[in-house]
Design a protein around this motif. Structure first.
Motif, PDB file in Angstrom:
ATOM      1  N   ILE A   1       0.744  -1.122  -0.153  1.00  0.00           N
ATOM      2  CA  ILE A   1      -0.166  -0.061   0.000  1.00  0.00           C
ATOM      3  C   ILE A   1       0.910   1.181   0.064  1.00  0.00           C
ATOM      4  O   ILE A   1       0.818   2.139  -0.850  1.00  0.00           O
TER       5      ILE A   1
ATOM      6  N   PHE B   1      -9.013   5.924  -0.404  1.00  0.00           N
ATOM      7  CA  PHE B   1      -9.119   4.491  -0.123  1.00  0.00           C
ATOM      8  C   PHE B   1     -10.417   4.002   0.084  1.00  0.00           C
ATOM      9  O   PHE B   1     -11.276   4.763   0.643  1.00  0.00           O
TER      10      PHE B   1
ATOM     11  N   TYR C   1      -5.456  -1.690  10.316  1.00  0.00           N
ATOM     12  CA  TYR C   1      -5.515  -0.743   8.974  1.00  0.00           C
ATOM     13  C   TYR C   1      -5.938   0.670   9.116  1.00  0.00           C
ATOM     14  O   TYR C   1      -5.650   1.569   8.620  1.00  0.00           O
TER      15      TYR C   1
ATOM     16  N   LEU D   1      -3.772   3.433   7.792  1.00  0.00           N
ATOM     17  CA  LEU D   1      -4.176   4.436   6.715  1.00  0.00           C
ATOM     18  C   LEU D   1      -4.318   5.824   7.099  1.00  0.00           C
ATOM     19  O   LEU D   1      -4.180   6.950   6.330  1.00  0.00           O
TER      20      LEU D   1
ATOM     21  N   VAL E   1     -10.885   8.068   3.519  1.00  0.00           N
ATOM     22  CA  VAL E   1     -11.062   6.456   3.455  1.00  0.00           C
ATOM     23  C   VAL E   1     -12.535   6.757   3.115  1.00  0.00           C
ATOM     24  O   VAL E   1     -13.399   7.222   4.126  1.00  0.00           O
TER      25      VAL E   1
END
Length: 473
Positions: free
Chosen positions: A303, A315, A327, A331, A338
């Protein structure tokens, strides 16, 4: 395009309308009541001028036009005091929050309303006469050629010039000579960074400065800018194929709504190559690329590499994956928005909803909220759900969002309720919930801890899709 209403009936109004017609402000649409001067407007401006034959002192007639068109500003330029005040009263009855510029030649007239800006003709004349006296410093309009070669430009929230250094935007045909920030004057150098709400004093070619003004006030672009350009869908192959199909279709739908973006799909936890191969046909679309992760231990490295090489700006993943194996923290560290899938599909979403949190977070995500809502054609609602009913604490937030609404010409609905925010959110149907993306793993204050706990409860709601916009808290 901003709609401007000019309610005028005097000789001064005639000159004002003619002056507007000579300027090069093509982004505005004007609605004017002084129809007698229609023929005196320059030919090149006729298309942006709409002349209305109504009496603005008539509440019924004024209401007709103001309900038909949504105006950002109303100018009241009238010669008779009684008519001017009656017109102002009508405007307040129709839309009490609308910005009004009221021209007055009556020194005893006092209007103390935040949305009404008074232009006192006697004061303007006195100032101009004063500036003609010897040894009095000249203001910008009386320096040089007086043709616009000296200009003050405000850096708005969301401008592409915000958070950029002077050296990165300098130009041989114009120069920033001073910056006013928080009531202080700054003489900039190439290393000086521009911030929202900075007022720049700029010198240069008048035509170039007009273009510069437009660029400064233009937003950064279609979401997901400025975070990046492309979409990145993470697909967990451990889930049922039907669920995977829905996520991919929704990601493709979102890509179509965000022009000039590409969709990268990263497959993880590969167990069935036949199922994986069934998705190969997606690559017939040149804007879609498939990538495979064979080792779960390397997913974060993959990633990170993809973000550095593919200009990833958003994302997309499901809620189960978001809460799995760090995660969420990883992120957030990449500082990208996201999108989390919900039970409701994006196809059916008609409204974006933002729940108020602290002021700093709300201002940080505001520009992205407007960009995303406008790109997807969603109605935007700012919700102040407070169990104690203390709405005064959020006055600055409401003012900030209403200012952006006027700046971007994008309507926002403000909703205030004395309710439990989690329960109230659950009542909504077919909405997208937008909220700050806060790193809950950091050591923070107790108050921020409570905010983070609320954010966790909202994240756990599966009913609505959610857009998390990163906040470096």
């Amino acid at each position: 395009m901003k709609n401007i209403l000019i309610l005028a009936n005097s000789e001064m109004a005639k000159h004002f309308v003619q002056w507007v017609g000579k300027r090069r402000i093509n982004e505005n649409e004007y609605y004017i009541t002084c129809s007698n001067h229609h023929a005196e407007i320059p030919n090149g401006s006729i298309n942006s001028f709409n002349f209305i034959d109504i009496d603005p002192t008539s509440l019924f007639r004024l209401k007709e036009i103001m309900y038909e068109v949504e105006f950002t500003t109303v100018y009241v330029v009238m010669s008779e005091r009684a008519e001017a005040l009656a017109t102002l009263e009508n405007i307040e009855k129709i839309n009490p929050k609308l910005m009004v510029v009221f021209v007055s030649k009556w020194d005893d007239l006092v209007i103390e309303k935040e949305n009404v800006s008074i232009v006192n003709l006697n004061e303007i004349l006195s100032v101009n006469l004063y500036e003609k006296l010897p040894n009095v410093p000249k203001i910008a309009k009386n320096i040089g050629l007086g043709k616009g070669e000296i200009m003050e430009i405000l850096i708005p929230f969301g401008s592409s010039f915000a958070y950029r250094h002077i050296g990165a935007i300098s130009h041989r045909k114009w120069k920033v000579v001073a910056i006013y920030r928080k009531e202080k004057q700054i003489f900039p150098n190439n290393a000086t960074m521009l911030l929202p709400n900075d007022r720049l004093i700029v010198i240069g070619n008048p035509i170039v400065l007009e273009e510069l003004y437009k660029r400064v006030n233009k937003r950064q672009g279609v979401f997901p800018e400025p975070f990046g350009k492309n979409l990145y869908l993470i697909v967990d192959m451990l889930h049922e194929k039907e669920k995977i199909d829905v996520e991919i279709e929704e990601a493709i739908y979102l890509k179509k709504l965000l022009p000039k973006t590409k969709l990268y799909i990263r497959f993880i936890n590969i167990k069935d190559l036949n199922t994986l191969n069934s998705f190969r046909k997606l690559e017939e679309d040149e804007s879609i690329s498939l990538m495979i992760n064979y080792k779960e231990s390397e997913i974060f490295s993959d990633i990170d590499y993809d973000v550095s090489q593919l200009d990833i700006g958003l994302f997309l993943l499901n809620k189960e994956l978001f809460f799995k194996h760090n995660y969420q923290a990883h992120l957030h560290g990449l500082m990208r928005p996201v999108y989390i899938f919900g039970n409701s599909s994006l196809y059916n979403i008609k409204q974006a909803l933002v729940l108020m949190s602290n002021e700093q977070d709300m201002e940080s995500l505001s520009t992205s909220v407007f960009d995303f809502s406008e790109s997807l054609g969603l109605k935007l609602t700012l919700c102040n759900y407070n169990p104690e009913g203390d709405f005064d604490e959020s006055k600055n937030i409401v003012e900030h969002y209403e200012s952006l609404s006027k700046l971007y010409n994008f309507k926002i609905n403000i909703e205030e309720k004395r309710v439990n925010p989690v329960r109230e959110l659950m009542k909504h149907e077919k909405i997208l919930h937008i909220s700050p993306f806060i790193n809950s793993s950091k050591s923070v204050s107790f108050i921020h801890y409570l905010t983070t706990r609320f954010a966790y409860y909202f994240l756990s709601i599966q009913k609505h899709p959610q857009l998390l916009i990163p906040i470096d808290s």
